[in-house]
Enzyme design. Structure first.
Site, PDB file in Angstrom:
ATOM      1  N   HIS A  56      54.434  32.695  29.834  1.00 57.53           N
ATOM      2  CA  HIS A  56      54.698  34.033  29.276  1.00 57.53           C
ATOM      3  C   HIS A  56      54.104  35.141  30.157  1.00 57.53           C
ATOM      4  CE1 HIS A  56      54.958  37.497  26.639  1.00 57.53           C
ATOM      5  NE2 HIS A  56      53.674  37.685  26.907  1.00 57.53           N
ATOM      6  N   GLY A  70      41.290  44.606  51.550  1.00 58.16           N
ATOM      7  CA  GLY A  70      40.023  45.267  51.240  1.00 58.16           C
ATOM      8  C   GLY A  70      40.028  46.019  49.932  1.00 58.16           C
ATOM      9  N   CYS A  92      61.308  35.880  26.449  1.00 59.82           N
ATOM     10  CA  CYS A  92      61.086  34.678  27.272  1.00 59.82           C
ATOM     11  C   CYS A  92      61.182  33.421  26.413  1.00 59.82           C
ATOM     12  CB  CYS A  92      59.741  34.751  27.977  1.00 59.82           C
ATOM     13  SG  CYS A  92      58.308  34.208  27.033  1.00 59.82           S
ATOM     14  N   GLN A 134      42.467  47.134  57.073  1.00 62.57           N
ATOM     15  CA  GLN A 134      41.182  47.254  56.399  1.00 62.57           C
ATOM     16  C   GLN A 134      40.669  48.699  56.533  1.00 62.57           C
ATOM     17  OE1 GLN A 134      39.925  45.151  54.395  1.00 62.57           O
ATOM     18  NE2 GLN A 134      40.969  43.229  54.876  1.00 62.57           N
ATOM     19  N   ASP A 145      50.374  40.374  44.770  1.00 61.72           N
ATOM     20  CA  ASP A 145      50.023  39.032  44.260  1.00 61.72           C
ATOM     21  C   ASP A 145      48.735  39.144  43.464  1.00 61.72           C
ATOM     22  OD1 ASP A 145      48.049  38.986  46.727  1.00 61.72           O
ATOM     23  OD2 ASP A 145      47.532  37.286  45.431  1.00 61.72           O
ATOM     24  N   CYS A 147      58.378  33.089  23.846  1.00 62.78           N
ATOM     25  CA  CYS A 147      58.442  34.009  22.697  1.00 62.78           C
ATOM     26  C   CYS A 147      59.627  33.725  21.797  1.00 62.78           C
ATOM     27  CB  CYS A 147      58.461  35.446  23.199  1.00 62.78           C
ATOM     28  SG  CYS A 147      56.878  35.902  23.945  1.00 62.78           S
ATOM     29  N   ASP A 180      47.808  33.112  52.302  1.00 62.14           N
ATOM     30  CA  ASP A 180      46.724  33.974  52.712  1.00 62.14           C
ATOM     31  C   ASP A 180      45.927  33.189  53.760  1.00 62.14           C
ATOM     32  OD1 ASP A 180      44.225  36.006  50.979  1.00 62.14           O
ATOM     33  OD2 ASP A 180      44.966  35.985  53.026  1.00 62.14           O
ATOM     34  N   SER A 181      45.175  33.933  54.598  1.00 58.38           N
ATOM     35  CA  SER A 181      44.637  33.319  55.824  1.00 58.38           C
ATOM     36  C   SER A 181      43.295  32.628  55.636  1.00 58.38           C
ATOM     37  CB  SER A 181      44.434  34.425  56.861  1.00 58.38           C
ATOM     38  OG  SER A 181      43.646  35.452  56.274  1.00 58.38           O
ATOM     39  N   GLY A 182      42.655  32.855  54.501  1.00 54.62           N
ATOM     40  CA  GLY A 182      41.366  32.197  54.325  1.00 54.62           C
ATOM     41  C   GLY A 182      40.198  33.151  54.408  1.00 54.62           C
ATOM     42  N   GLY A 183      40.404  34.316  54.996  1.00 53.22           N
ATOM     43  CA  GLY A 183      39.308  35.278  55.144  1.00 53.22           C
ATOM     44  C   GLY A 183      38.691  35.587  53.802  1.00 53.22           C
ATOM     45  N   PHE A 184      39.510  36.043  52.902  1.00 52.52           N
ATOM     46  CA  PHE A 184      39.022  36.456  51.576  1.00 52.52           C
ATOM     47  C   PHE A 184      38.389  35.272  50.838  1.00 52.52           C
ATOM     48  CE2 PHE A 184      38.836  39.316  48.057  1.00 52.52           C
ATOM     49  CZ  PHE A 184      38.985  38.535  46.933  1.00 52.52           C
ATOM     50  N   ASP A 226      41.238  37.917  58.668  1.00 51.44           N
ATOM     51  CA  ASP A 226      40.596  39.234  58.653  1.00 51.44           C
ATOM     52  C   ASP A 226      39.256  39.123  57.947  1.00 51.44           C
ATOM     53  OD1 ASP A 226      41.672  38.575  56.184  1.00 51.44           O
ATOM     54  OD2 ASP A 226      41.765  40.650  55.554  1.00 51.44           O
ATOM     55  N   CYS A 283      59.423  40.504  23.712  1.00 52.95           N
ATOM     56  CA  CYS A 283      59.661  39.640  24.877  1.00 52.95           C
ATOM     57  C   CYS A 283      60.733  38.619  24.534  1.00 52.95           C
ATOM     58  CB  CYS A 283      58.365  38.920  25.247  1.00 52.95           C
ATOM     59  SG  CYS A 283      58.541  37.819  26.671  1.00 52.95           S
TER      60      CYS A 283
HETATM   61  C1  LIG Z   1      40.814  37.148  35.553  1.00 53.83           C
HETATM   62  O1  LIG Z   1      41.099  37.807  36.788  1.00 53.83           O
HETATM   63  C2  LIG Z   1      40.576  37.263  37.910  1.00 53.83           C
HETATM   64  O2  LIG Z   1      39.945  36.245  37.902  1.00 53.83           O
HETATM   65  C3  LIG Z   1      40.795  38.001  39.143  1.00 53.83           C
HETATM   66  C4  LIG Z   1      40.234  37.538  40.335  1.00 53.83           C
HETATM   67  C5  LIG Z   1      40.400  38.277  41.495  1.00 53.83           C
HETATM   68  C6  LIG Z   1      41.163  39.451  41.459  1.00 53.83           C
HETATM   69  C7  LIG Z   1      41.305  40.332  42.615  1.00 53.83           C
HETATM   70  C8  LIG Z   1      41.665  39.659  43.868  1.00 53.83           C
HETATM   71  N1  LIG Z   1      41.569  40.728  44.841  1.00 53.83           N
HETATM   72  C9  LIG Z   1      41.873  40.533  46.108  1.00 53.83           C
HETATM   73  N2  LIG Z   1      42.439  39.406  46.604  1.00 53.83           N
HETATM   74  C10 LIG Z   1      42.476  39.624  47.958  1.00 53.83           C
HETATM   75  C11 LIG Z   1      42.870  38.784  49.000  1.00 53.83           C
HETATM   76  C12 LIG Z   1      42.704  39.237  50.325  1.00 53.83           C
HETATM   77  N3  LIG Z   1      43.067  38.417  51.361  1.00 53.83           N
HETATM   78  C13 LIG Z   1      42.806  38.803  52.631  1.00 53.83           C
HETATM   79  N4  LIG Z   1      43.136  37.975  53.649  1.00 53.83           N
HETATM   80  N5  LIG Z   1      42.270  40.021  52.927  1.00 53.83           N
HETATM   81  C14 LIG Z   1      41.944  40.916  51.957  1.00 53.83           C
HETATM   82  O3  LIG Z   1      41.458  42.021  52.271  1.00 53.83           O
HETATM   83  C15 LIG Z   1      42.150  40.520  50.587  1.00 53.83           C
HETATM   84  C16 LIG Z   1      41.779  41.373  49.537  1.00 53.83           C
HETATM   85  C17 LIG Z   1      41.930  40.907  48.226  1.00 53.83           C
HETATM   86  N6  LIG Z   1      41.598  41.449  47.045  1.00 53.83           N
HETATM   87  C18 LIG Z   1      41.727  39.904  40.283  1.00 53.83           C
HETATM   88  C19 LIG Z   1      41.546  39.173  39.116  1.00 53.83           C
END
Ligand SMILES: COC(=O)c1ccc(CCNc2nc3cc4nc(N)[nH]c(=O)c4cc3[nH]2)cc1
Length: 375
Positions: free
Chosen positions: A338, A219, A309, A192, A269, A312, A95-99, A149, A307
């Site tokens: 698991h 997004g 695995c 987005q 992911d 299990c 992933d690019s770092g934006g988020f 992004d 399961c």
């Molecule tokens: C216990 O569960 C957790 O801690 C947990 C934490 C985060 C997520 C959701 C993560 N959601 C999410 N990841 C993301 C990563 C992203 N990367 C980029 N570059 N642009 C996006 O627009 C973007 C949107 C996302 N939405 C789900 C679960």
């Protein structure tokens, strides 16, 4: 010039928008729809590459933001790139770092040039531009890289989202120009537009005109309801080309994975399975099981009786509960193993139900049995 990543649509499921596909990468050809385990800092926490291979992981994620700040992309590059560094020879996506900047860094300021923020490790001021993100990802060496992004809040104003989408498109263009290795690293664009259909259409059309080898729908999974997410997918996926992979970022529960596949998504992911595993919560075919609960102290059944695995077949709830409560690392290794197996097996069953054209029946079974229908 061969594209670094090539998607082949094998079969459409008869009653839904689901697709069975093959994704050819420099590190292997993998079936889609697929779930990708997250290994933020060059390791899927509590899992060895050998165990990931055993449970059928094909592509795993790492994060540009984290690896840039620590240990530094220069060290990973000197090691021969991420695959060598972490001894993983299947697919890697960064992933690019934006988020991560928006979810981790303190004080950040978005400008046309890029985003200024404070390093969450040492408080120093940093600057990440589309060109800098691409340089880091080129140096890290993943098979698939994401453009820089802005992942805006889902419930922002139309005008804010419109400005953000247009900047994300300009950043995507700048990233394409800065990309040094397009023949062995595939750069994906990120659509987005929050919950606005016209802005999702504008974002998708901007990116499709730049002819990326794959597209992610960003997004989402940022606090909106599952219904809102599904609605955005309903109207966004059709704007993306059928012959390119579609990747929904941050989605990782059984119900959301199935509903994303039904709407034409190929790649997913999420940190969810490994993160909840670390506090002793397990995904099972009868719903979530919080194994550290006292009621499992003398429960010698496996985490999930359906399961097959390694965990299990060899360990009991009582033993795993003991390890988690004793803060024994082997405990979180077992719950992580698991949970990842559970999602990878679910995706294998989803792919089979696309072959058999009975994905909606499979959805009903999962929603009923796994407890998603309970209101
Ligand atoms: C216990 O569960 C957790 O801690 C947990 C934490 C985060 C997520 C959701 C993560 N959601 C999410 N990841 C993301 C990563 C992203 N990367 C980029 N570059 N642009 C996006 O627009 C973007 C949107 C996302 N939405 C789900 C679960």
């Amino acid at each position: 010039m061969d594209p670094a990543v090539k998607y082949t649509l094998i079969k459409k499921e008869k009653h839904t928008g689901a697709r069975l596909g093959l994704l050819e990468t420099p590190h292997g050809t993998f079936e889609t729809p697929m779930f990708m385990p997250v290994g933020t800092e060059a390791t899927v926490k509590n899992m060895s590459p050998e165990d990931l291979e055993k449970i059928g992981a094909s592509i795993i994620l790492s994060n540009t933001y984290h690896l840039w700040l620590r240990p530094g992309e220069d060290i990973v590059k000197e090691a021969g790139g991420l695959h060598k560094f972490m001894n993983w020879n299947k697919g890697i996506l960064t992933d690019s770092g934006g988020f991560q900047v928006f979810s981790l860094a303190k004080t950040r300021d978005i400008t046309e040039a890029g985003v200024h923020f404070r390093n969450h490790l040492n408080g120093r001021r940093e600057f990440l531009s589309p060109e800098k993100a691409i340089q880091i990802e080129n140096d890290l060496g993943p098979d698939i890289m994401m453009s820089l992004d802005e992942c805006p809040p889902f419930f922002e104003s139309y005008d804010y989202i419109k400005d953000s989408v247009e900047r994300t498109s300009r950043w995507a263009e700048r990233g394409l120009r800065a990309h040094r290795n397009p023949d062995w690293q595939a750069l994906f664009g990120i659509v987005q537009g929050a919950g606005f259909e016209d802005l999702r259409k504008q974002s998708a059309q901007d990116l499709v005109s730049m002819d990326f080898p794959g597209y992610s729908i960003g997004g989402l999974s940022v606090g909106e309801s599952k219904e809102e997410m599904n609605h955005v997918l309903d109207f966004t996926a059709p704007f993306l080309p059928e012959n390119k992979p579609r990747y929904l970022m941050g989605v990782g529960s059984a119900d959301s994975l199935i509903d994303g596949v039904i709407r034409g998504i190929d790649m997913f992911d999420c940190v969810l399975p490994t993160r909840i595993a670390r506090n002793g919560t397990c995904m099972t075919t009868k719903g979530r099981l919080v194994v550290k609960n006292a009621k499992y102290a003398r429960d010698f059944r496996p985490l999930d009786e359906n399961c097959d695995c390694y965990v299990c077949r060899n360990y009991s709830r009582a033993y795993i509960r003991h390890l988690i409560n004793a803060n024994e690392l082997f405990g979180t290794h077992l719950t992580s193993y698991h949970n990842l197996y559970f999602l990878l097996k679910l995706m294998a069953d989803v792919r089979q139900s696309i072959r058999d054209d009975n994905l909606l029946e499979f959805r009903e079974h999962v929603f009923e049995e796994y407890g998603f229908n309970k209101k």
